[in-house]
Design an enzyme around this catalytic site. Structure first.
Site, PDB file in Angstrom:
ATOM      1  N   GLN A   1     -48.161 -15.694 -99.641  1.00  0.00           N
ATOM      2  CA  GLN A   1     -46.689 -14.731 -98.905  1.00  0.00           C
ATOM      3  C   GLN A   1     -45.398 -14.762 -99.854  1.00  0.00           C
ATOM      4  OE1 GLN A   1     -45.796 -16.189 -95.387  1.00  0.00           O
ATOM      5  NE2 GLN A   1     -44.330 -15.144 -94.436  1.00  0.00           N
TER       6      GLN A   1
ATOM      7  N   SER B   1     -46.238 -20.646-100.728  1.00  0.00           N
ATOM      8  CA  SER B   1     -46.834 -21.381-100.042  1.00  0.00           C
ATOM      9  C   SER B   1     -48.442 -20.974-101.210  1.00  0.00           C
ATOM     10  CB  SER B   1     -46.801 -21.461 -98.741  1.00  0.00           C
ATOM     11  OG  SER B   1     -45.702 -22.330 -98.741  1.00  0.00           O
TER      12      SER B   1
ATOM     13  N   GLU C   1     -46.210 -15.768 -87.461  1.00  0.00           N
ATOM     14  CA  GLU C   1     -45.704 -16.844 -88.381  1.00  0.00           C
ATOM     15  C   GLU C   1     -44.456 -18.040 -87.087  1.00  0.00           C
ATOM     16  OE1 GLU C   1     -43.744 -16.213 -92.016  1.00  0.00           O
ATOM     17  OE2 GLU C   1     -43.340 -18.056 -92.526  1.00  0.00           O
TER      18      GLU C   1
ATOM     19  N   SER D   1     -34.651 -19.724 -91.007  1.00  0.00           N
ATOM     20  CA  SER D   1     -34.629 -20.695 -90.376  1.00  0.00           C
ATOM     21  C   SER D   1     -33.432 -20.365 -88.987  1.00  0.00           C
ATOM     22  CB  SER D   1     -33.329 -20.883 -91.272  1.00  0.00           C
ATOM     23  OG  SER D   1     -31.891 -19.792 -91.148  1.00  0.00           O
TER      24      SER D   1
ATOM     25  N   GLU E   1     -31.381 -21.346 -88.190  1.00  0.00           N
ATOM     26  CA  GLU E   1     -30.038 -20.463 -87.922  1.00  0.00           C
ATOM     27  C   GLU E   1     -30.202 -18.414 -87.331  1.00  0.00           C
ATOM     28  OE1 GLU E   1     -29.410 -22.802 -90.041  1.00  0.00           O
ATOM     29  OE2 GLU E   1     -28.472 -24.126 -89.505  1.00  0.00           O
TER      30      GLU E   1
END
Ligand SMILES: Cc1cc2nc3c(=O)[nH]c(=O)nc-3n(C[C@H](O)[C@H](O)[C@H](O)COP(=O)(O)OP(=O)(O)OC[C@H]3O[C@@H](n4cnc5c(N)ncnc54)[C@H](O)[C@@H]3O)c2cc1C
Length: 374
Positions: free
Chosen positions: A120, A155, A238, A355, A357
């Site tokens: 991705q 990845s 995801e 993330s 946040e």
């Protein structure tokens, strides 16, 4: 096939084929990837890996709960590592939703059978959370696109045959409107891949450089300028359904901590907290699986699943650090390496897939209607 029938049949098959499905002693990424391919091939050829996917892409149809149970059963028994297994759940729905039907029919079976690995290509050195600012650019050429730019944290790129890539096809200020998604062959001339070693000692993600890489027009996912919609449809997978079997993995890890650690090394309230978080995660995650099975479109509410996953994963491995501190911090043997590696990887749970946040911002703005910059 209904879920009960699938469960009974699959559990019997897993018992029968345990010897072939169980991983060997090797724990390198290459060994884990090779084993994942073996497991997917065996499960695909026996039909199990095909249930829950549409017939148009080589599946056998049926509820998406069937493929959810397969991932859960494989992970709970320790036959696959959940991170690398989850790429299927992240990327295949996007191919089904946005690739030309012929392309999806050609490519998806290769992914499901473990013949191919896909990656991705979203994040860039200057663009992770603020994805709409990406700069890797694709310009029109006669029969497709020429891509030039850089991705990072991709990845498994060094092992992948294809990449779901986001590229800028509009002007520099076109933000989310000027992005197009492409399905790129990773052996195309002009691609350079440099693996990056993580703090848990594996070359699991990469820098990927594109230098005038030709991508045929029929490899567009969706239309020109529709890349933002592709990303917004992909990220909920995801952040939720791809994590269902990770809950099973955390459950297994927590049980193992409790069985292995000396009881006086663990505080009862922290054990209780970890269990409470784990069950909240699994309940939420189960509800999301059922919503997908009912045909709901997954959206920003999946950020709640991702927040629960990240906090649970870190709580479970914090407990491992308390209960097995000699092994996690100091041990040299394979078991210690394994715990250390899992503990260090758990720190990434608040980063990958968006993330912590950013997930909280999404919950605040999109679900709770707080703040104005939606
Ligand atoms: C193990 C792992 C695997 C990954 N695999 C892939 C992959 O396969 N493909 C891919 O494309 N990417 C991948 N990523 C990258 C991942 O998506 C990004 O790291 C993530 O989106 C954060 O982006 P960033 O690293 O650029 O951090 P930044 O966006 O620079 O953020 C840095 C810090 O600032 C905070 N922050 C940023 N903006 C805000 C804001 N508006 N409000 C509050 N806080 C903010 C963030 O929360 C973070 O703490 C992977 C990452 C990891 C850790």
């Amino acid at each position: 096939m209904d879920l009960d029938e699938f469960r009974a049949g699959l559990d019997g098959w897993l018992d029968e084929h345990q010897a072939e499905l169980a991983p060997g002693d090797g724990s390198s990424l290459d060994e884990e990837m090779a084993h994942l391919s073996t497991v997917k091939r065996l499960a695909f050829d026996a039909g199990w890996m095909r249930w829950g996917w549409p017939e148009s892409v080589g599946g056998l149809g049926g509820s998406t709960l069937l493929r959810g149970y397969l991932g859960e059963a494989l992970t709970a028994r320790g036959f696959v590592e959940p991170g690398i297994y989850s790429m299927t759940e992240v990327l295949v729905p996007t191919m089904i939703g946005y690739a030309r039907p012929e392309l999806a029919a050609q490519m998806v079976p290769r992914q499901l059978r473990g013949d191919e690995t896909w990656c991705q290509g979203f994040s860039e050195p200057g663009t992770g959370s603020n994805l709409a600012a990406l700069t890797c650019a694709a310009s029109r050429v006669d029969d497709g696109w020429s891509v030039t730019g850089q991705k990072v944290w991709t990845s498994l790129a060094q092992l992948a045959q294809r990449c779901v890539l986001l590229a800028r096809t509009g002007g520099p200020d076109s933000a989310h409107r000027g992005i197009t998604a492409l399905f790129v062959d990773m052996d195309s001339p002009g691609i350079t891949i440099r693996p990056i070693e993580t703090m848990h000692g594996r070359e699991e993600f990469c820098e990927v450089f594109f230098d005038d890489v030709l991508v045929p027009a029929e490899r567009m996912l969706g239309e020109e300028g529709q890349g933002w919609a592709v990303a917004m449809d992909l990220l909920p997978f995801e952040r939720s359904t791809a994590l269902w079997h990770r809950g099973a993995y955390l459950h297994r890890a927590l049980e193992e901590v409790l069985q292995t650690a000396a009881p006086d090394m663990l505080r009862a309230d922290e054990v209780g907290d970890a269990f409470q978080q784990l069950f909240a995660l699994r309940a939420r995650s189960r509800a999301t699986q059922h919503r997908m099975a009912a045909g709901d479109t997954l959206g920003p509410e999946t950020s709640v699943d991702k927040i629960l996953l990240a906090t649970t994963e870190q709580a479970v491995f914090d407990l491992a650090l308390d209960g097995l501190s000699d092994q996690v911090l100091l041990g040299d043997e394979a078991g210690s390496e394994r715990w250390r590696s899992k503990y260090l990887y758990s720190r990434a749970a608040t980063i990958y897939g968006g993330s912590a946040e950013i997930q909280r911002n999404i919950v605040a703005r999109r679900l709770l209607d707080l703040g104005s910059d939606r």
